[in-house]
Design an enzyme around this catalytic site. Sequence first.
Site, short mmCIF file in Angstrom:
data_model
loop_
_atom_site.label_atom_id
_atom_site.label_comp_id
_atom_site.label_asym_id
_atom_site.label_seq_id
_atom_site.Cartn_x
_atom_site.Cartn_y
_atom_site.Cartn_z
N HIS A 1 0.41 40.50 -6.99
CA HIS A 1 -0.32 41.24 -5.95
C HIS A 1 -0.08 40.63 -4.58
O HIS A 1 0.11 41.33 -3.59
CB HIS A 1 -1.82 41.29 -6.27
N LYS B 1 -10.52 43.11 -17.11
CA LYS B 1 -11.82 42.78 -17.71
C LYS B 1 -12.76 42.28 -16.62
O LYS B 1 -12.32 41.75 -15.60
CB LYS B 1 -11.68 41.75 -18.83
#
Length: 180
Positions: free
Chosen positions: A38, A103
């Site tokens: 990212h 998650k």
Amino acid sequence: MQAIHITAPLNSEAIQNLKAGEQVLLSGELYTGRDAAHKRMFELLDENKPLPFEVSGQAIYYAGACPAPPGRVIGSAGPTTSARMDKYSPRLIALGLKVMVGKGERGEAVIEAIKEHKGIYLSAVGGAGALISLCVLRSELIAFPDLGTEAIYKLTVKELPLVVAVDCKGGSIWTTRLNR
């Protein structure tokens, strides 16, 4: 509860009726990407350079897949904590990213971006990386090979079991649970 079958890539219409708490089985293509990937993608955006893949309509799985053991497509492919990508997610969602898989809870800025741009956040079971890897039919290195397991891979999955954690209206399994 019956699981809903969905196929990636997805568009706003495909996810508009999914509700927080529903179980889905995701098939199709998604891209892996964790913190380091990212960060690199943001550097490319800041330099007005193209990303390694077109994010519009795509799904990103916050996972760093382990190397494949003999006879397997991929090693363990469990989710990582999604909140670590919160500083990057709103910009990618604004660019058209539709699905994030990981998650844990997401921050308010991410939930607002999901609502504004009609995205969705799906939760995978942490600690089940070996089981999740059985859903991966194909794995292809796309970008940043020097990052090792944190490189971007394009995965083809079949019936990856997930839960709608944040729906496109901002409904969340965490706020739903608190309101019961």
